[in-house]
Design an enzyme around this catalytic site. Sequence first.
Site, PDB file in Angstrom:
ATOM      1  N   ARG A  40       0.825  -1.237   0.000  1.00 18.73           N
ATOM      2  CA  ARG A  40       0.000   0.000   0.000  1.00 18.73           C
ATOM      3  C   ARG A  40       0.843   1.265   0.000  1.00 18.73           C
ATOM      4  O   ARG A  40       0.338   2.349  -0.212  1.00 18.73           O
ATOM      5  CB  ARG A  40      -0.927   0.010   1.206  1.00 18.73           C
ATOM      6  N   TYR A  43       7.671  -0.221  -1.957  1.00 13.66           N
ATOM      7  CA  TYR A  43       8.395  -1.496  -1.982  1.00 13.66           C
ATOM      8  C   TYR A  43       9.610  -1.400  -1.065  1.00 13.66           C
ATOM      9  O   TYR A  43      10.320  -0.395  -1.068  1.00 13.66           O
ATOM     10  CB  TYR A  43       8.822  -1.844  -3.415  1.00 13.66           C
ATOM     11  N   GLU A 209      15.238   7.816  29.347  1.00 12.25           N
ATOM     12  CA  GLU A 209      14.932   6.385  29.307  1.00 12.25           C
ATOM     13  C   GLU A 209      14.219   5.984  30.596  1.00 12.25           C
ATOM     14  O   GLU A 209      14.660   6.341  31.693  1.00 12.25           O
ATOM     15  CB  GLU A 209      16.242   5.587  29.114  1.00 12.25           C
ATOM     16  N   HIS A 450      45.591 -11.841   9.040  1.00 13.44           N
ATOM     17  CA  HIS A 450      46.227 -10.802   9.851  1.00 13.44           C
ATOM     18  C   HIS A 450      46.554  -9.596   8.972  1.00 13.44           C
ATOM     19  O   HIS A 450      47.002  -9.771   7.846  1.00 13.44           O
ATOM     20  CB  HIS A 450      47.514 -11.340  10.460  1.00 13.44           C
TER      21      HIS A 450
HETATM   22  P1  FAD Z   1       7.818  -3.782   7.107  1.00 10.39           P
HETATM   23  O1  FAD Z   1       9.184  -3.526   6.615  1.00 10.39           O
HETATM   24  O2  FAD Z   1       7.237  -2.820   8.083  1.00 10.39           O
HETATM   25  O3  FAD Z   1       6.872  -3.855   5.822  1.00 10.39           O
HETATM   26  C1  FAD Z   1       5.502  -4.028   5.952  1.00 10.39           C
HETATM   27  C2  FAD Z   1       4.827  -3.448   4.717  1.00 10.39           C
HETATM   28  O4  FAD Z   1       3.461  -3.825   4.718  1.00 10.39           O
HETATM   29  C3  FAD Z   1       4.845  -1.920   4.678  1.00 10.39           C
HETATM   30  O5  FAD Z   1       5.469  -1.473   3.486  1.00 10.39           O
HETATM   31  C4  FAD Z   1       3.364  -1.520   4.707  1.00 10.39           C
HETATM   32  O6  FAD Z   1       3.090  -0.382   3.909  1.00 10.39           O
HETATM   33  C5  FAD Z   1       2.712  -2.773   4.153  1.00 10.39           C
HETATM   34  N1  FAD Z   1       1.312  -2.975   4.542  1.00 10.39           N
HETATM   35  C6  FAD Z   1       0.749  -2.939   5.777  1.00 10.39           C
HETATM   36  N2  FAD Z   1      -0.563  -3.266   5.721  1.00 10.39           N
HETATM   37  C7  FAD Z   1      -0.826  -3.513   4.418  1.00 10.39           C
HETATM   38  C8  FAD Z   1      -1.999  -3.924   3.726  1.00 10.39           C
HETATM   39  N3  FAD Z   1      -3.132  -4.189   4.381  1.00 10.39           N
HETATM   40  N4  FAD Z   1      -1.941  -4.053   2.377  1.00 10.39           N
HETATM   41  C9  FAD Z   1      -0.785  -3.803   1.685  1.00 10.39           C
HETATM   42  N5  FAD Z   1       0.348  -3.441   2.299  1.00 10.39           N
HETATM   43  C10 FAD Z   1       0.343  -3.318   3.658  1.00 10.39           C
HETATM   44  N6  FAD Z   1      16.070  -4.024  11.557  1.00 10.39           N
HETATM   45  C11 FAD Z   1      17.283  -4.610  11.344  1.00 10.39           C
HETATM   46  O7  FAD Z   1      17.349  -5.840  11.235  1.00 10.39           O
HETATM   47  N7  FAD Z   1      18.421  -3.866  11.237  1.00 10.39           N
HETATM   48  C12 FAD Z   1      18.408  -2.520  11.354  1.00 10.39           C
HETATM   49  O8  FAD Z   1      19.452  -1.881  11.247  1.00 10.39           O
HETATM   50  C13 FAD Z   1      17.167  -1.870  11.578  1.00 10.39           C
HETATM   51  N8  FAD Z   1      17.094  -0.528  11.688  1.00 10.39           N
HETATM   52  C14 FAD Z   1      15.876   0.073  11.858  1.00 10.39           C
HETATM   53  C15 FAD Z   1      15.847   1.461  11.987  1.00 10.39           C
HETATM   54  C16 FAD Z   1      14.641   2.104  12.169  1.00 10.39           C
HETATM   55  C17 FAD Z   1      14.615   3.605  12.285  1.00 10.39           C
HETATM   56  C18 FAD Z   1      13.435   1.340  12.208  1.00 10.39           C
HETATM   57  C19 FAD Z   1      12.109   2.024  12.367  1.00 10.39           C
HETATM   58  C20 FAD Z   1      13.458  -0.037  12.104  1.00 10.39           C
HETATM   59  C21 FAD Z   1      14.685  -0.690  11.933  1.00 10.39           C
HETATM   60  N9  FAD Z   1      14.779  -2.081  11.848  1.00 10.39           N
HETATM   61  C22 FAD Z   1      15.995  -2.678  11.670  1.00 10.39           C
HETATM   62  C23 FAD Z   1      13.580  -2.931  11.935  1.00 10.39           C
HETATM   63  C24 FAD Z   1      13.132  -3.347  10.519  1.00 10.39           C
HETATM   64  O9  FAD Z   1      12.845  -2.191   9.766  1.00 10.39           O
HETATM   65  C25 FAD Z   1      11.899  -4.231  10.607  1.00 10.39           C
HETATM   66  O10 FAD Z   1      12.160  -5.329  11.468  1.00 10.39           O
HETATM   67  C26 FAD Z   1      11.514  -4.762   9.244  1.00 10.39           C
HETATM   68  O11 FAD Z   1      11.219  -3.705   8.355  1.00 10.39           O
HETATM   69  C27 FAD Z   1      10.314  -5.694   9.339  1.00 10.39           C
HETATM   70  O12 FAD Z   1       9.985  -6.156   8.071  1.00 10.39           O
HETATM   71  P2  FAD Z   1       8.484  -6.576   7.724  1.00 10.39           P
HETATM   72  O13 FAD Z   1       8.542  -7.107   6.325  1.00 10.39           O
HETATM   73  O14 FAD Z   1       7.932  -7.424   8.783  1.00 10.39           O
HETATM   74  O15 FAD Z   1       7.651  -5.214   7.782  1.00 10.39           O
HETATM   75  P1  NAD Z   2      13.221  -0.558  21.797  1.00 12.73           P
HETATM   76  O1  NAD Z   2      12.273  -1.551  22.328  1.00 12.73           O
HETATM   77  O2  NAD Z   2      14.545  -0.999  21.298  1.00 12.73           O
HETATM   78  O3  NAD Z   2      13.514   0.558  22.903  1.00 12.73           O
HETATM   79  C1  NAD Z   2      12.492   1.304  23.490  1.00 12.73           C
HETATM   80  C2  NAD Z   2      13.011   1.926  24.776  1.00 12.73           C
HETATM   81  O4  NAD Z   2      12.069   2.888  25.206  1.00 12.73           O
HETATM   82  C3  NAD Z   2      13.180   0.920  25.912  1.00 12.73           C
HETATM   83  O5  NAD Z   2      14.489   1.024  26.451  1.00 12.73           O
HETATM   84  C4  NAD Z   2      12.096   1.345  26.920  1.00 12.73           C
HETATM   85  O6  NAD Z   2      12.460   1.089  28.264  1.00 12.73           O
HETATM   86  C5  NAD Z   2      11.966   2.826  26.625  1.00 12.73           C
HETATM   87  N1  NAD Z   2      10.685   3.446  27.005  1.00 12.73           N
HETATM   88  C6  NAD Z   2       9.427   2.933  26.866  1.00 12.73           C
HETATM   89  N2  NAD Z   2       8.507   3.841  27.285  1.00 12.73           N
HETATM   90  C7  NAD Z   2       9.192   4.946  27.682  1.00 12.73           C
HETATM   91  C8  NAD Z   2       8.810   6.226  28.182  1.00 12.73           C
HETATM   92  N3  NAD Z   2       7.527   6.560  28.388  1.00 12.73           N
HETATM   93  N4  NAD Z   2       9.788   7.127  28.489  1.00 12.73           N
HETATM   94  C9  NAD Z   2      11.103   6.818  28.312  1.00 12.73           C
HETATM   95  N5  NAD Z   2      11.506   5.612  27.838  1.00 12.73           N
HETATM   96  C10 NAD Z   2      10.575   4.703  27.509  1.00 12.73           C
HETATM   97  O7  NAD Z   2      12.394   0.233  20.667  1.00 12.73           O
HETATM   98  P2  NAD Z   2      12.848   1.211  19.487  1.00 12.73           P
HETATM   99  O8  NAD Z   2      14.172   1.798  19.768  1.00 12.73           O
HETATM  100  O9  NAD Z   2      11.671   2.087  19.251  1.00 12.73           O
HETATM  101  O10 NAD Z   2      12.982   0.219  18.265  1.00 12.73           O
HETATM  102  C11 NAD Z   2      11.862  -0.587  17.859  1.00 12.73           C
HETATM  103  C12 NAD Z   2      12.332  -1.871  17.242  1.00 12.73           C
HETATM  104  O11 NAD Z   2      12.896  -1.612  15.955  1.00 12.73           O
HETATM  105  C13 NAD Z   2      13.458  -2.549  18.018  1.00 12.73           C
HETATM  106  O12 NAD Z   2      12.960  -3.347  19.056  1.00 12.73           O
HETATM  107  C14 NAD Z   2      14.106  -3.381  16.956  1.00 12.73           C
HETATM  108  O13 NAD Z   2      13.393  -4.585  16.848  1.00 12.73           O
HETATM  109  C15 NAD Z   2      13.918  -2.550  15.691  1.00 12.73           C
HETATM  110  N6  NAD Z   2      15.185  -1.826  15.351  1.00 12.73           N
HETATM  111  C16 NAD Z   2      16.298  -2.553  15.115  1.00 12.73           C
HETATM  112  C17 NAD Z   2      17.480  -1.913  14.804  1.00 12.73           C
HETATM  113  C18 NAD Z   2      18.704  -2.745  14.543  1.00 12.73           C
HETATM  114  O14 NAD Z   2      18.561  -3.945  14.347  1.00 12.73           O
HETATM  115  N7  NAD Z   2      19.888  -2.158  14.510  1.00 12.73           N
HETATM  116  C19 NAD Z   2      17.545  -0.535  14.748  1.00 12.73           C
HETATM  117  C20 NAD Z   2      16.381   0.191  15.004  1.00 12.73           C
HETATM  118  C21 NAD Z   2      15.197  -0.476  15.299  1.00 12.73           C
END
Ligand code: FAD
Ligand code: NAD
Length: 473
Positions: A40, A43, A209, A450
């Site tokens: 939606r 990609y 935090e 190394h």
């Molecule tokens: P998504 O990537 O969220 O994709 C789901 C898709 O479904 C979306 O494009 C949405 O538009 C679509 N969708 C929803 N409902 C519908 C519907 N009804 N019909 C059609 N389309 C729909 N993970 C890592 O492993 N390494 C990282 O470094 C990392 N960094 C991150 C940094 C940030 C800032 C954030 C927010 C997340 C990060 N993550 C990271 C987490 C990672 O982005 C997610 O775990 C991952 O995108 C999950 O993949 P997914 O396919 O489950 O869902």
């Molecule tokens: P997170 O679960 O990693 O951290 C959320 C933090 O917010 C926790 O430490 C929690 O104690 C704190 N918190 C909750 N309520 C609060 C409040 N009211 N005030 C202050 N602190 C509060 O969640 P995120 O950083 O939002 O990331 C979401 C998910 O996205 C992650 O769990 C991870 O799965 C994914 N992610 C992964 C990567 C990566 O793989 N490098 C990078 C970014 C995001």
Amino acid sequence: MVVGDVTTGTDVLVVGAGPGGYVAAIRAAQHDFDVTLVERDAYGGTCLNYGCIPSKAYVSATDIAHRAREAEHMGIHADPAVDLEGMAEWKDGVVTRLTRGVEGLCKQAGVNLVEGRAEFAGETTARIVHDGAGEGAETVEFEHAVIATGSRPVELPGVPFDTEGVVSSKGLLAAESVPESLVVVGGGYIGMELSTVFAKLGADVTVVEALDSVLPAYEDDVTAVVRDRAADLGVEFATGLAATDAEPRPDDTVRLTAETGTGESRTFDAERVLVAVGREPVTDTLNLDAVGLKPTDEGFLDTDEQCRTALDHVFAVGDVAGEPMLAHEASAAGKVAAGAIAGDPTAMDQQAIPEVVFTDPEIATVGLTEAEATESGFDPVVGEVPLRSSGRALTLDEREGFVRVVAAEAGFLLGAQVVAPEASELIAELGLAVEMGATLEDVAGTVHAHPTLSESIGEATEAALSRAIHAAQ
Ligand code: FAD
Ligand code: NAD
């Protein structure tokens, strides 16, 4: 596009084209199924458009500028000017290249791509809704469905995203200027990665935090190095404080209020407030009732080890199916679901899924910690070497961090914790070792080139065998 009452049939309907959905779709097409992938928005999903890729682009770019600025003792005198507009343009180019790549790969594999929102209309029927004025819907009849609808940021009721100055990670990664001051609510993955980025860009960053430590899921010595490095960058930590309210102020700043467990409150004023307190599954786009599925109380879809939901023909992968919410876990699950649909004896194995935090330095872990191994009934053997014992680390001007391995009494690798530059790459070897059931002797007997950081992996296994060469025992 106006779509009328068209009905099409497909073997596999995949909803959501993030790393879970697009990988499931391509793998199902490789199994010769007719596959329809519905997206939606964009990609590549959250990962490519708003998450992993844009954030890592900024992590790398800001690190280049930071390292150049800090390299006087290496004989390098530079003061790079950072142009956020230029950096954003480059980051957007990386995103576009990758998202177009996903679209191209799906097409090449023969996947039918449909833009719109998929919602269930019955046990084997979905409607593709093209939201917007004058647009209709089409119906798809499917044999199997894979739900890969991902997650969205959790909104704090008192700190809603529509407050002026309050942003989610998506909003902050789209910022056109560097805020002078930034309060980051939540010291988890997103909070710690983006506070590092914005501190390197010159913002005054404070992390608020709720728990007693940032990155609370990790062991204290793992996070200590990252906390100290962030503090050196000027990041301030306010732990044990849960954010409760945000209020815009006349001077275009936001006042954030946070409370301790005993009800004492503190306020923080900043130009921008990032709320990163976790992510919640997206299921409300799907009309799940119509297919007969009910999410858990937390909103996730429960699945078995083949990613199958309570319904035999419906699978769920990625963030919507629960923790860990990581892109590589989503893709692995997508492959498993497609394999299960094809009748392969495939299953998700959660024991060797690496977790990486792209801070400075990086944290990467896989498998069990020493405490988890003990809890699981092992009498673990642990080997650890400090990064300062690595020649390569010193040539990279790095010395804080370590490689630790955890093994069973019999020598099988159970897990590892790495705090180092490129820990995200180093963890691959350790993940393979855990996955294959390799022993300390297997890894110690592997010759590492190394000078590389990976030599520390060999040394950590030698340390666990009480025979490290470059570290005192
Ligand atoms: P998504 O990537 O969220 O994709 C789901 C898709 O479904 C979306 O494009 C949405 O538009 C679509 N969708 C929803 N409902 C519908 C519907 N009804 N019909 C059609 N389309 C729909 N993970 C890592 O492993 N390494 C990282 O470094 C990392 N960094 C991150 C940094 C940030 C800032 C954030 C927010 C997340 C990060 N993550 C990271 C987490 C990672 O982005 C997610 O775990 C991952 O995108 C999950 O993949 P997914 O396919 O489950 O869902
Ligand atoms: P997170 O679960 O990693 O951290 C959320 C933090 O917010 C926790 O430490 C929690 O104690 C704190 N918190 C909750 N309520 C609060 C409040 N009211 N005030 C202050 N602190 C509060 O969640 P995120 O950083 O939002 O990331 C979401 C998910 O996205 C992650 O769990 C991870 O799965 C994914 N992610 C992964 C990567 C990566 O793989 N490098 C990078 C970014 C995001």
